[in-house]
Every structure is written in C-alpha cells, then in structure tokens.
Design a protein around this motif. Structure first.
Motif, PDB file in Angstrom:
ATOM      1  N   PRO A 167       1.701   0.091  -5.072  1.00 44.46           N
ATOM      2  CA  PRO A 167       0.304   0.477  -4.820  1.00 44.46           C
ATOM      3  C   PRO A 167      -0.646  -0.404  -5.623  1.00 44.46           C
ATOM      4  O   PRO A 167      -0.291  -0.932  -6.686  1.00 44.46           O
ATOM      5  CB  PRO A 167       0.249   1.929  -5.306  1.00 44.46           C
ATOM      6  N   ARG A 168      -1.858  -0.549  -5.120  1.00 47.66           N
ATOM      7  CA  ARG A 168      -2.841  -1.384  -5.803  1.00 47.66           C
ATOM      8  C   ARG A 168      -4.230  -0.971  -5.338  1.00 47.66           C
ATOM      9  O   ARG A 168      -4.364  -0.199  -4.394  1.00 47.66           O
ATOM     10  CB  ARG A 168      -2.603  -2.865  -5.524  1.00 47.66           C
ATOM     11  N   THR A 169      -5.224  -1.515  -5.990  1.00 42.27           N
ATOM     12  CA  THR A 169      -6.614  -1.301  -5.585  1.00 42.27           C
ATOM     13  C   THR A 169      -7.148  -2.587  -4.974  1.00 42.27           C
ATOM     14  O   THR A 169      -7.015  -3.666  -5.563  1.00 42.27           O
ATOM     15  CB  THR A 169      -7.478  -0.891  -6.791  1.00 42.27           C
ATOM     16  N   LEU A 170      -7.732  -2.490  -3.779  1.00 41.49           N
ATOM     17  CA  LEU A 170      -8.301  -3.638  -3.093  1.00 41.49           C
ATOM     18  C   LEU A 170      -9.794  -3.746  -3.414  1.00 41.49           C
ATOM     19  O   LEU A 170     -10.467  -2.744  -3.601  1.00 41.49           O
ATOM     20  CB  LEU A 170      -8.150  -3.497  -1.578  1.00 41.49           C
ATOM     21  N   HIS A 171     -10.266  -4.976  -3.445  1.00 40.25           N
ATOM     22  CA  HIS A 171     -11.703  -5.245  -3.512  1.00 40.25           C
ATOM     23  C   HIS A 171     -12.117  -5.802  -2.157  1.00 40.25           C
ATOM     24  O   HIS A 171     -11.770  -6.938  -1.812  1.00 40.25           O
ATOM     25  CB  HIS A 171     -12.025  -6.236  -4.624  1.00 40.25           C
ATOM     26  N   ARG A 228     -16.252  -3.424  -2.515  1.00 36.19           N
ATOM     27  CA  ARG A 228     -15.932  -1.999  -2.550  1.00 36.19           C
ATOM     28  C   ARG A 228     -14.475  -1.829  -2.965  1.00 36.19           C
ATOM     29  O   ARG A 228     -13.601  -2.567  -2.505  1.00 36.19           O
ATOM     30  CB  ARG A 228     -16.093  -1.383  -1.156  1.00 36.19           C
ATOM     31  N   ARG A 229     -14.206  -0.876  -3.823  1.00 31.27           N
ATOM     32  CA  ARG A 229     -12.840  -0.604  -4.250  1.00 31.27           C
ATOM     33  C   ARG A 229     -12.183   0.389  -3.288  1.00 31.27           C
ATOM     34  O   ARG A 229     -12.757   1.445  -2.993  1.00 31.27           O
ATOM     35  CB  ARG A 229     -12.821  -0.037  -5.675  1.00 31.27           C
ATOM     36  N   VAL A 230     -11.001   0.041  -2.795  1.00 34.26           N
ATOM     37  CA  VAL A 230     -10.240   0.906  -1.898  1.00 34.26           C
ATOM     38  C   VAL A 230      -8.817   1.019  -2.437  1.00 34.26           C
ATOM     39  O   VAL A 230      -8.151   0.003  -2.682  1.00 34.26           O
ATOM     40  CB  VAL A 230     -10.203   0.331  -0.457  1.00 34.26           C
ATOM     41  N   ARG A 231      -8.358   2.230  -2.620  1.00 30.94           N
ATOM     42  CA  ARG A 231      -6.996   2.438  -3.114  1.00 30.94           C
ATOM     43  C   ARG A 231      -6.001   2.234  -1.977  1.00 30.94           C
ATOM     44  O   ARG A 231      -6.144   2.812  -0.892  1.00 30.94           O
ATOM     45  CB  ARG A 231      -6.836   3.837  -3.704  1.00 30.94           C
ATOM     46  N   HIS A 232      -5.001   1.407  -2.220  1.00 28.70           N
ATOM     47  CA  HIS A 232      -3.983   1.062  -1.221  1.00 28.70           C
ATOM     48  C   HIS A 232      -2.636   1.531  -1.750  1.00 28.70           C
ATOM     49  O   HIS A 232      -2.250   1.186  -2.865  1.00 28.70           O
ATOM     50  CB  HIS A 232      -3.989  -0.459  -1.018  1.00 28.70           C
ATOM     51  N   HIS A 233      -1.912   2.300  -0.956  1.00 25.74           N
ATOM     52  CA  HIS A 233      -0.652   2.889  -1.417  1.00 25.74           C
ATOM     53  C   HIS A 233       0.565   2.017  -1.149  1.00 25.74           C
ATOM     54  O   HIS A 233       1.701   2.482  -1.286  1.00 25.74           O
ATOM     55  CB  HIS A 233      -0.468   4.271  -0.798  1.00 25.74           C
ATOM     56  N   SER A 265      -2.767   5.229   4.863  1.00 19.73           N
ATOM     57  CA  SER A 265      -3.210   5.095   3.474  1.00 19.73           C
ATOM     58  C   SER A 265      -2.050   4.616   2.623  1.00 19.73           C
ATOM     59  O   SER A 265      -0.951   4.465   3.095  1.00 19.73           O
ATOM     60  CB  SER A 265      -3.731   6.433   2.949  1.00 19.73           C
TER      61      SER A 265
END
Length: 265
Positions: A167-171, A228-233, A265
């Motif tokens: 998992p990571r956070t996308l910009h 925008r920060r989007v959480r990616h699983h 998600s």
C-alpha cells in the motif's frame, strides 16, 4: 460487467471491447522496436499515465505498417519485486507498459503478449512480472481519466496471481496523473530526470524554483499545493514463468480478483 470486456486506449482515453472478439493474426505483425523513440511517443500519446518506464525490451504490434500496440518490458524500481523468480534479477523483467489502440480486436492482447513472451525466451528471459492498478483516477474537476482494472487479460493468459503489492499514498496532479515517489526522489537528489519532474509540478501550478533555492525545500512546499493525496491499497501482482523450470518454481496462484462494478481501493 468489466470481466466481459478488455481495456483499450487512444489519446489518453480508455474504452472497452467485448472479450469474445477474435483477432486475425495474418493482419498483424509483432516486431522489436529499436530504441525508445517510437515506443515512448506511442505510450505518452495514448496511455493515461503519460509516462515511460526504464525499458529493457520494446515490441510493437503493427497492422498494415501502422503501429497499433506497444509492450515495454522494464526494470522494476526495486529488484526485490522479482524475488519470486529463480536466478539473477537480470533474467526477469516487469511488463511496464502494455497499450493497444481501441480498434484492435479484444483477444489481440493475449496474442500480442504471447508473441512477446516467445521473443523474450529467445533473449534468455525466464520470468515476467506485471501489476494491474484497480484504483480509478479523476482530474481535480472530477472527470474520470482511468477506471482501474483488475488484470483480466493477465488472468486470461494464465498468470500466477500473488495478491496485492505494498500500500502507498499517491499524489495526483490536477489532470489525474500521478506524481510518483520516484519522481520526488529524483527532485530531492537531483538525479537524472529531475528537471522533467520539476516541469510536471510547474505545469500543475507550482512556481519554478528560484535560483539558489533548495529543491528539497521547494518540493516539500509545493507538492502538497498542486496535488491531491489518495490512499492506494496496492496493485494486483501477477507472475509468468517463461520456462517449465521456472513455472514449477513459482508459488501457487491465489484466487483471481474479479471486478465487482464498485469503486476499487
């Protein structure tokens, strides 16, 4: 249901073709592409990410002399991604980009991929890794630019499924593209490609770095402002062994993920 369709691209827009369509192989040719120029132009013109990976092998799908598909086999950012394959990391590759235009029949993907695998075997490649990204992307205005996919075509080509990646956070930039962690790293360290990464943020609305301004500080100040920060699983992870020995070595496949029609998600 998405499982009855396969994804296509043209001009950064996605579309779908019914999965039962048959390609006419005599109308198509698969050939290596010399250098990055043609493959890069095709991918940056059509794929939603508009980015090109660190290519090791490139193949083109041609019809009547026109390029209608490109497969790029690349070096992963981290060699640990290839740990399921025996031998040295250099003996395996990642399917970094796989893009077919919207007028190529549905099973053109498996046919094209099979021809690429045949060519890679001749080069001594023993394993191929690929990821499918199930998380949709939208522009800042809410316009869909990528619906997400679970790797249906990889499943059709008998890949071994090994679950989700880290998992990571996308910009996400305003146009829905991702400003990657690797791009950020290039800016901080001023590694090769950092100017392109800076230009991405400037195009998204950040001011150009001032003379003498530290790029690390500039990135920390402006990346949150233009993204925008989007959480990616985690992407879905697929493996192919290109030889019988490697296929026997691979772990068993987990149950394939299926598209439910809900937001991934």
């Amino acid at each position: 249901m998405m499982t009855a369709c396969v994804q296509r691209w043209r001009g950064h827009r996605t579309s779908y073709r019914p999965a039962g369509e048959a390609i006419r192989p005599s109308a198509y040719e698969v050939a290596p592409l010399a250098g990055d120029a043609a493959a890069r132009t095709f991918i940056e013109s059509h794929h939603y990410s508009r980015t090109y990976p660190a290519a090791r092998w490139r193949f083109g799908l041609h019809r009547g002399g026109a390029l209608v598909g490109v497969a790029v086999f690349s070096q992963p950012v981290n060699d640990r991604a290839l740990a399921d394959f025996p031998g040295a990391p250099s003996e395996s590759v990642e399917l970094g980009r796989f893009v077919l235009l919207d007028d190529v029949p549905a099973n053109g993907e498996t046919w094209f991929l099979g021809r690429c695998f045949d060519a890679l075997r001749q080069e001594g490649v023993v394993g191929v890794l690929s990821f499918s990204d199930p998380v949709p992307r939208t522009t800042a205005a809410g316009v869909a630019v990528f619906p997400g996919h679970v790797g249906t075509i990889y499943q059709a080509h008998n890949a071994v499924y090994r679950g989700r990646a880290t998992p990571r956070t996308l910009h996400l930039l305003p146009d829905g593209t991702v400003f990657s962690a690797r791009a950020a790293q290039k800016v901080r360290a001023q590694e090769q490609g950092w100017r392109y990464a800076v230009a991405q943020l400037v195009a998204a609305g950040a001011p150009a770095p001032a003379r003498g301004e530290g790029l690390r500080q500039w990135l920390a100040a402006w990346l949150p402002c233009v993204s925008r920060r989007v959480r990616h699983h985690g992407n879905h992870r697929y493996l192919w062994g290109l030889t019988a020995r490697v296929r026997r070595h691979l772990p068993p496949s987990l149950p394939y993920p299926k598209w439910t029609g809900r937001r991934a998600s």
